[in-house]
Write a protein that holds these residues in place. Structure first.
Motif, PDB file in Angstrom:
ATOM      1  N   GLU A   1     112.717  15.210  57.333  1.00 32.67           N
ATOM      2  CA  GLU A   1     111.308  14.902  57.577  1.00 32.67           C
ATOM      3  C   GLU A   1     110.409  16.067  57.171  1.00 32.67           C
ATOM      4  O   GLU A   1     109.260  15.865  56.784  1.00 32.67           O
ATOM      5  CB  GLU A   1     111.085  14.545  59.049  1.00 32.67           C
TER       6      GLU A   1
ATOM      7  N   THR B   1     106.330  18.338  64.385  1.00 33.04           N
ATOM      8  CA  THR B   1     105.622  17.252  63.731  1.00 33.04           C
ATOM      9  C   THR B   1     104.632  17.887  62.775  1.00 33.04           C
ATOM     10  O   THR B   1     103.813  18.695  63.187  1.00 33.04           O
ATOM     11  CB  THR B   1     104.848  16.414  64.756  1.00 33.04           C
TER      12      THR B   1
ATOM     13  N   GLU C   1     113.710   7.399  67.192  1.00 34.59           N
ATOM     14  CA  GLU C   1     113.734   8.763  66.651  1.00 34.59           C
ATOM     15  C   GLU C   1     112.622   8.993  65.619  1.00 34.59           C
ATOM     16  O   GLU C   1     112.263  10.125  65.327  1.00 34.59           O
ATOM     17  CB  GLU C   1     115.100   9.049  66.034  1.00 34.59           C
ATOM     18  N   GLN C   2     112.084   7.914  65.046  1.00 36.84           N
ATOM     19  CA  GLN C   2     111.031   8.067  64.036  1.00 36.84           C
ATOM     20  C   GLN C   2     109.656   7.756  64.650  1.00 36.84           C
ATOM     21  O   GLN C   2     109.485   6.703  65.271  1.00 36.84           O
ATOM     22  CB  GLN C   2     111.274   7.104  62.881  1.00 36.84           C
ATOM     23  N   ASP C   3     108.719   8.657  64.410  1.00 40.38           N
ATOM     24  CA  ASP C   3     107.415   8.426  65.034  1.00 40.38           C
ATOM     25  C   ASP C   3     106.707   7.201  64.439  1.00 40.38           C
ATOM     26  O   ASP C   3     105.908   6.556  65.102  1.00 40.38           O
ATOM     27  CB  ASP C   3     106.516   9.676  64.976  1.00 40.38           C
ATOM     28  N   SER C   4     107.051   6.863  63.184  1.00 40.40           N
ATOM     29  CA  SER C   4     106.429   5.691  62.573  1.00 40.40           C
ATOM     30  C   SER C   4     106.809   4.404  63.308  1.00 40.40           C
ATOM     31  O   SER C   4     106.087   3.423  63.253  1.00 40.40           O
ATOM     32  CB  SER C   4     106.829   5.602  61.105  1.00 40.40           C
TER      33      SER C   4
ATOM     34  N   ARG D   1     110.495  -0.863  61.960  1.00 43.26           N
ATOM     35  CA  ARG D   1     109.032  -0.877  61.933  1.00 43.26           C
ATOM     36  C   ARG D   1     108.504  -2.308  61.879  1.00 43.26           C
ATOM     37  O   ARG D   1     107.562  -2.663  62.593  1.00 43.26           O
ATOM     38  CB  ARG D   1     108.515  -0.095  60.718  1.00 43.26           C
TER      39      ARG D   1
ATOM     40  N   ASP E   1     103.349  11.960  73.647  1.00 38.40           N
ATOM     41  CA  ASP E   1     104.374  12.058  72.612  1.00 38.40           C
ATOM     42  C   ASP E   1     104.229  13.378  71.853  1.00 38.40           C
ATOM     43  O   ASP E   1     103.133  13.913  71.710  1.00 38.40           O
ATOM     44  CB  ASP E   1     104.233  10.890  71.646  1.00 38.40           C
ATOM     45  N   LYS E   2     105.342  13.872  71.330  1.00 38.23           N
ATOM     46  CA  LYS E   2     105.235  15.147  70.614  1.00 38.23           C
ATOM     47  C   LYS E   2     104.632  14.965  69.226  1.00 38.23           C
ATOM     48  O   LYS E   2     104.186  15.920  68.609  1.00 38.23           O
ATOM     49  CB  LYS E   2     106.580  15.865  70.554  1.00 38.23           C
ATOM     50  N   SER E   3     104.634  13.744  68.739  1.00 37.98           N
ATOM     51  CA  SER E   3     104.013  13.506  67.437  1.00 37.98           C
ATOM     52  C   SER E   3     102.555  13.093  67.612  1.00 37.98           C
ATOM     53  O   SER E   3     102.240  12.170  68.364  1.00 37.98           O
ATOM     54  CB  SER E   3     104.762  12.407  66.695  1.00 37.98           C
ATOM     55  N   TRP E   4     101.687  13.748  66.865  1.00 35.79           N
ATOM     56  CA  TRP E   4     100.263  13.440  67.003  1.00 35.79           C
ATOM     57  C   TRP E   4      99.963  12.034  66.538  1.00 35.79           C
ATOM     58  O   TRP E   4      98.989  11.423  66.972  1.00 35.79           O
ATOM     59  CB  TRP E   4      99.412  14.456  66.234  1.00 35.79           C
ATOM     60  N   ARG E   5     100.783  11.497  65.648  1.00 33.40           N
ATOM     61  CA  ARG E   5     100.517  10.136  65.153  1.00 33.40           C
ATOM     62  C   ARG E   5     100.585   9.117  66.290  1.00 33.40           C
ATOM     63  O   ARG E   5      99.807   8.181  66.351  1.00 33.40           O
ATOM     64  CB  ARG E   5     101.527   9.753  64.075  1.00 33.40           C
TER      65      ARG E   5
ATOM     66  N   ARG F   1     110.453   4.049  51.937  1.00 29.64           N
ATOM     67  CA  ARG F   1     109.193   4.075  52.676  1.00 29.64           C
ATOM     68  C   ARG F   1     108.063   4.561  51.767  1.00 29.64           C
ATOM     69  O   ARG F   1     106.965   4.014  51.775  1.00 29.64           O
ATOM     70  CB  ARG F   1     109.344   5.023  53.872  1.00 29.64           C
TER      71      ARG F   1
END
Lengths: 525, 589
Positions: A198, A138, B216-219, B183, B254-258, A239
């Motif tokens: 990404e 990430t 699959e998408q962190d968003s 989203r 989660d692996k994503s910081w977001r 996006r």
């Protein structure tokens, strides 16, 4: 007491700029780039800290010394060794391990690049695993939330010494004559590609450069992934356009697309046309257009050269998104229009000339001289000039009034003299039409003024009417309510009728008063 | 009524439509913004039969025009003939809900949501719901995105068969191919859950929630966190553990910081939604991890929630949880490497003192406050200073002054003038909290010292500060404490200090009132009109103009006027100018 609630983090608070040394504060307006340049930093993603226990690396024998029988096994072990990640933010941590990994990566790169027969099937999953573990992460939050790629220094990836070698290995792997797409496609799958895409958001330009070449190779060699890659790039762009307005790798992706478009088969598929109209053209609206405009314009022109029938979509699309306030972007748009006109087919030109030259006329009358100048340069382009000459009957009436007016009132002398040249060219092209237009200029102006007056009158009339009607409506509603209330109370409905007739009588007076005041306001503006 | 008919014939629809089609975008935009006027001129029937079809057919325009149109149509119900005919507005809004530009689409959806309420239940099923279905199965992602916002408004008012269809459509969109639609669906998940029957929340929503939370998408995943709050609120306590907690735990790691950031950002809401038991068992460790996260963004978001989280802990063992689990993490954050983290913490940390009480505050929190008060980052120091009042309430002014005041005094003499400036700005607040006696004893000298600071901005702020102090403590206090000192500076050899006297008088005259101004300040000002330095003289003119309104007319005529007249003949141009200006403003000519 209320002062205690001062938002301490509010950006307008004078204290936010405290840490800026006073030397820079002298003029009070330090350039943002200056401020950044000093603190050129690097960051790395948080993946390293997720590794549970740090493994101690021990150096393995060199690949070139290994007997042939053990070569693959050793290669595999080296790949596994390279799956260990290191903390690059702490630059002195585990120097020995870092060096061992760097050496191993170097050897792997060299081996894949130079020797034949190394890439055998069992190595594919190991190689792809090593690549995935190293590059997929990430991306960390941007150090600078208002990162401006044109002004600010990018934050560089701290682990680049290893990361670069991993990318290099990946690239050599894909480019190796031994590379077998049929084996690779089991490991380089959709999920892999999605993660690869990404990474294009990386702030580090070196990383994006590698990614660009790698994605290009993947697209070239793994045919089964092509449609998926295009679709995911679409999603990234959409996006970017409609949701975040932030993605660092737009230029790189467009560069790849430029060559993809080049390879499209004819006739163009509906999917590709849709991509042009719904993705590429709207990309022009981005605030950061300047960063990728060259690549974008290239893609657009590629489409036209493939299939001339898309010309109209393109020009009308650009006209729709024509910048309203940003003159810098307007100049870019004009540049792109010239690129398009350079290759336009005369039959297509006729279809768009009217709206196009209305816009060009608007640009010529821009008070910003660069915009006006850029538009007037079109007349220096021989091919465009020939198109204009062929369609002089249509174009001259569209631009004449503007040229005539701006030649008299533009503040910039260069513009005035450029316009004189353009007027002279037109005079030579068609002196009859030119004289007619000159003669009718004043009459047309009068007509225009008359139309404006009529419009003002129309709206004044409409608003007077609105006042009257609103009053009637509220009266009616009130009467109805009164009636209902009486009905509920069982009162006789008779008294309501004189009331309604009364309410009708005074109606013209207040509306007349209010309309005269609103009319006055209208004419003042 | 006859008059109205005549009006109608005055404006054939063609003329009006010409206005809506004008070549000039600005004129077109103006016309669209006055669409209600046009509709009113046409009357309800022709609006329905002529204007709306025109609008529906010609939706290809600049986004700005479309945005105005989408907004207008949301208020059009009366203009088409009331709720009975409101469905006539659907076709143009449907087209607008499919355009590319997000702003336009969102506005169209907003208007659709608005007019959905004006539909009768029958019309809702006959007209509105089919529209939602069409949008939900549109080709391009834009229409499907718009559909996501419309499910929740029609669901409660339709029959159970239609309800089932709506649920099915929503399910489909949650697993849409494009991340944009997922989203949109994820962001409406909570809203939709609220209108669903509890059984369907459990059977439908939970599985959608779980799927979106592992997208699959962190968003997409991070939007599921927001939905988590609403869903947890809807479910009975006994179901939370099995239906919500696995997903929430996964999101917090989660692996994503977001995604982790989102969890931290919504932590208080989550805490309220899951209740005290789960908070104790699950959220406390999760919160600790977020406070120790490797990404500064996440730590800062969590640090911001420290006070709220602690406040909302179950009271029975709140203190114990804070002392053993939260405080150790907070202590680490005080010396975090990232200044945003520290300043986020500093903005809330003082709030802990009310929760922990006097003894704990003195023993555990005060050292942290002191450390942050001496932090290298000014924002951190400032956040601490600006929240002093809540500590004051807990430990009392004596304790506070002993421990914190030395640090504040130190900052008041900071080498960086911007730091001094910040401290000055908090002086009135501090003075209010500490009281006049304490102020005189400890801070008064500081305030006076700032008046002769070598940086103008500080002197200016100090002047303003005096005014605020006088407003707080009153004219009598001013007369005794500060006015003499200020007036004393009029004899200073440095002309900048002499000018400061004038600036102070400008600021103080009104707060001090006529008496003090006339008797004490005016003589000094008048005397300074003979100063050698022209800057002082023209500032005298400016001061006189400023304090003139406070003086009585006698003083103005007999004392001020002669001096200004003399200054008006000064050799210096600026002095003349300001003197003349003062004369004309005070009407002394």
């Amino acid at each position: 007491m209320e002062t205690t609630k001062l938002p301490p983090t509010s950006p307008s608070s004078p204290t936010t700029s405290f840490s800026v040394p006073s030397a820079e504060k002298v003029d009070g307006f330090p350039r943002r780039s200056m401020r950044r340049a000093r603190q050129r930093r690097s960051h790395s993603s948080s993946q390293f800290r997720y590794q549970s226990s740090q493994v101690e690396l021990t150096p393995l024998p060199l690949l070139k010394d290994a007997p042939v029988a053990e070569l693959h096994d050793l290669f595999c072990k080296k790949l596994q060794q390279c799956c260990v990640l290191f903390d690059f933010l702490d630059c002195v941590a585990d120097l020995k391990g870092k060096e061992i990994k760097r050496a191993a990566l170097n050897e792997l790169v060299e081996s894949v690049a130079t020797s034949r027969g190394v890439l055998i099937e069992p190595l594919y999953p190991e190689a792809i695993k090593m690549i995935s573990v190293n590059i997929f992460r990430t991306l960390p939050p941007s150090e600078n939330p208002e990162f401006d790629p044109e002004e600010d220094e990018p934050t560089l990836e701290a682990s680049w010494p290893h990361l670069q070698l991993v990318y290099e290995f990946f690239l050599r792997f894909l480019e190796s004559p031994d590379f077998q797409p049929s084996m690779a496609k089991r490991y380089v799958d959709q999920k892999f590609v999605l993660q690869l895409l990404e990474l294009f958001d990386s702030e580090d330009p070196r990383e994006r450069e590698y990614l660009k070449t790698i994605l290009h190779r993947v697209y070239g060699k793994l045919l089964g992934l092509r449609a998926y890659i295009r679709k995911q790039i679409n999603n990234i762009f959409l996006r970017f356009i409609y949701e975040t307005e932030h993605f660092n790798g737009v230029a790189e992706l467009l560069e790849i697309l430029g060559s993809i478009i080049n390879g499209f088969a004819l006739p163009l598929k509906a999917e590709h046309k849709q991509f042009l109209v719904r993705v590429l053209i709207p990309l022009h609206t981005a605030k950061s257009l300047s960063i990728f405009h060259a690549q974008l314009a290239y893609c657009v022109v590629q489409f036209m050269e493939k299939d001339a029938t898309v010309t109209e979509y393109i020009i009308r699309g650009l006209l729709k998104y024509w910048p309203k306030t940003c003159t810098q972007k307007e100049v870019m748009f004009l540049g792109e229009i010239e690129e398009i006109l350079d290759v336009i087919e005369p039959s297509q030109f006729i279809r768009v000339q009217e709206p196009l030259f209305k816009q060009i006329a608007a640009c010529i009358s821009s008070p910003h001289f660069q915009v006006a100048e850029r538009a007037l340069y079109f007349w220096n382009n021989e091919y465009i000039l020939s198109l204009i000459e062929e369609n002089c009957q249509v174009i001259l009436p569209l631009v004449f009034a503007t040229l005539y007016r701006v030649s008299k009132e533009h503040w910039n002398q260069t513009i005035v003299s450029l316009i004189y040249n353009v007027l002279k060219t037109f005079m030579e092209m068609n002196s009859k039409l030119f004289d007619d237009l000159t003669a009718s200029y004043k009459v047309e102006k009068q007509k225009e003024l008359k139309r404006d007056r009529e419009r003002v009158d129309l709206w004044r009339g409409l608003e007077e009417q609105q006042d009257r009607r609103m009053q009637m409506l509220t009266e009616a509603a009130r009467n109805q309510r009164n009636l209902q209330e009486r009905g509920e109370r069982g009162d006789p409905p008779t008294p309501s009728s004189p009331q309604t007739s009364l309410s009708d009588q005074p109606e013209p007076k207040p509306s007349g008063a209010s309309s005269s005041s609103s009319g006055g306001g209208e004419s003042a503006t | 009524m006859a008059g109205a008919d005549q009006d109608d014939s005055l404006y054939p629809i063609a003329v009006l439509i010409d206005e809506l089609r004008n070549e000039d975008v600005q004129l077109r935009l103006n016309s669209i913004k006055k669409l209600s006027t046009i509709a009113l001129a046409l009357g309800v029937e022709r609006t329905r039969t002529e204007l709306l079809p025109f609008l529906t057919d010609t939706i290809y325009d600049e986004d700005e025009v479309l945005l105005a149109l989408a907004e207008q149509l949301g208020n059009f119900t009366m203009l088409v003939g009331g709720p009975e005919y409101v469905h006539c507005l659907l076709p143009p809004l449907e087209s607008l809900a499919t355009v590319e530009e997000t702003v336009v689409r969102d506005k169209a959806v907003e208007s659709l949501r608005k007019i959905s309420q004006e539909h009768s239940p029958v019309d809702l099923e006959v007209h509105f719901e089919p529209l939602v279905k069409r949008l939900a199965s549109g080709d391009w992602f834009t229409s499907r995105t718009s559909a996501c916002g419309l499910f929740s408004v029609c669901y409660p008012r339709v029959s159970s068969t239609v309800k089932a269809e709506i649920r099915q459509h929503f399910r489909t969109l949650c697993s849409d191919d494009t991340p944009m639609v997922r989203r949109a669906a994820a962001s409406k998940l909570g809203e939709f859950a609220k209108v669903l029957e509890l059984d369907y929340v459990k059977s439908d929503i939970i599985s959608l929630f779980t799927a979106l939370a592992s997208d699959e998408q962190d968003s997409v995943r991070l939007l599921a966190v927001e939905a988590c709050v609403s869903i947890a609120t809807l479910l009975p306590q006994e179901d939370l553990e099995s239906l919500v907690m696995p997903t929430l735990r996964q999101a917090a790691e989660d692996k994503s910081w977001r995604v982790r950031y989102m969890v931290a950002d919504k932590f208080s809401e989550l805490q309220k939604a899951v209740g005290p038991e789960i908070t104790k068992n699950d959220l406390v460790p999760a919160f600790q991890n977020l406070l120790k996260d490797c990404e500064a963004e996440v730590r800062a978001a969590a640090a911001n929630k420290v006070k709220e989280f602690c406040e909302n802990l179950p009271e029975d063992n709140r203190e114990q949880i804070i002392m053993t689990h939260i405080l150790p993490c907070v202590k680490e954050l005080v010396s975090d490497t990232n200044q945003h983290v520290k300043s986020a913490l500093a903005s809330v940390i003082m709030g802990l003192s009310t929760i922990l009480g006097k003894d704990n505050t003195i023993e555990h929190l005060l050292p942290l406050f002191l450390a942050q008060l001496k932090d290298e980052c000014p924002e951190v120091r400032l956040n601490i200073i600006s929240n002093l009042d809540c500590v004051n309430e807990v430990i009392g002014i004596r304790q506070l002054s002993q421990s914190l005041l030395p640090a504040i005094v130190e900052l008041a003499e900071d080498a960086k003038w911007r730091v001094r400036l910040a401290i000055i700005e908090y002086m009135p607040l501090l003075a209010g909290q500490l009281g006049v006696e304490f102020f005189d004893e400890k801070l008064n000298t500081l305030c006076m010292a700032w008046l002769i600071d070598h940086v103008y901005a500080i002197r200016e702020a100090a002047t303003c500060n005096l005014m605020k102090l006088v407003e707080k403590f009153g004219a009598e206090w001013a007369q005794n404490t500060i006015v003499p000192k200020v007036l004393g500076m009029a004899n200073d050899p440095n002309y900048l200090h002499r000018m400061t006297t004038l600036f102070c008088i400008n600021a103080l005259s009104e707060a001090c009132g006529q008496d003090i101004t006339t008797k004490q300040m005016l003589p000094v000002v008048l005397k300074m009109s003979n100063d050698q330095v022209a800057n002082v003289r023209f500032n005298v003119a400016k001061s006189l103009q400023k304090i003139g309104p406070v003086l009585d007319s006698n003083a103005l005529q007999t004392e001020v006027k002669p001096v200004l007249e003399k200054l008006a003949t000064d050799t210096d141009m600026d002095v003349k100018y300001f003197a003349q200006e003062a004369i004309s403003v005070l009407v002394l000519a």
